[in-house]
Design an enzyme around this catalytic site. Structure first.
Site: not given
Ligand code: THU
Length: 133
Positions: A45, A47, A56, A58, A89, A92
């Site tokens: 991920n 941010e 994310c 994925e 999520c 994704c």
């Molecule tokens: N996140 C992912 O990378 N994948 C998921 O399946 C759920 C959420 C990340 C996004 C963000 O950087 C952090 O998790 C918190 O939501």
């Protein structure tokens, strides 16, 4: 899915999670995608200070596969080191749906791995069918 391939996907997702850029949530996520050609692409991920721009793990892994010319996903593994397993999520899931019929989705925390099919997590994913004119 062979145990060997699953172990390789877990290893790659775990390595990617180490590179997660997650200064805001502190949740370090790693993903590994297995394409129908048998190649594995990983992602973490990423941010952003402008929170909504976060991507994310994925989607990063999937977009790496697609940008390498591989558009057919056979399986995807999500790794997060938390007690509770983390499913992809909704956004994704929809992106996975674009590139697979019914991919195997594995959720792992390194100690435990649970396997689902995409259809279980996203029963009616959207696919564009163009209107008649
Ligand atoms: N996140 C992912 O990378 N994948 C998921 O399946 C759920 C959420 C990340 C996004 C963000 O950087 C952090 O998790 C918190 O939501």
């Amino acid at each position: 899915m062979t145990r060997n391939t699953q172990a390789r996907m877990l290893r790659e997702a775990r390595a990617a999670a180490k590179n997660a850029y997650a200064p805001f949530s502190k949740l370090k996520v790693g993903a590994a995608v297995l394409t129908t050609n048998g190649h594995v692409y990983s992602g973490c991920n990423v941010e952003n200070s402008s929170y909504g721009l976060t991507v994310c793990a994925e989607r990063v892994a999937i977009f790496k596969a697609v940008s390498a010319g591989e558009c057919e996903i056979r399986a995807l593994l999500v790794y997060v080191d938390t007690a509770k397993l983390t499913p992809p999520c909704g956004a994704c899931l929809q992106v996975i749906n674009e590139f697979s019929e019914d991919a195997e989705i594995m959720l792992s925390n390194g100690r435990r791995t649970k396997t689902y099919r995409l259809r279980q997590l996203l029963p009616r994913g959207f696919k564009l069918t163009l209107p008649k004119r």
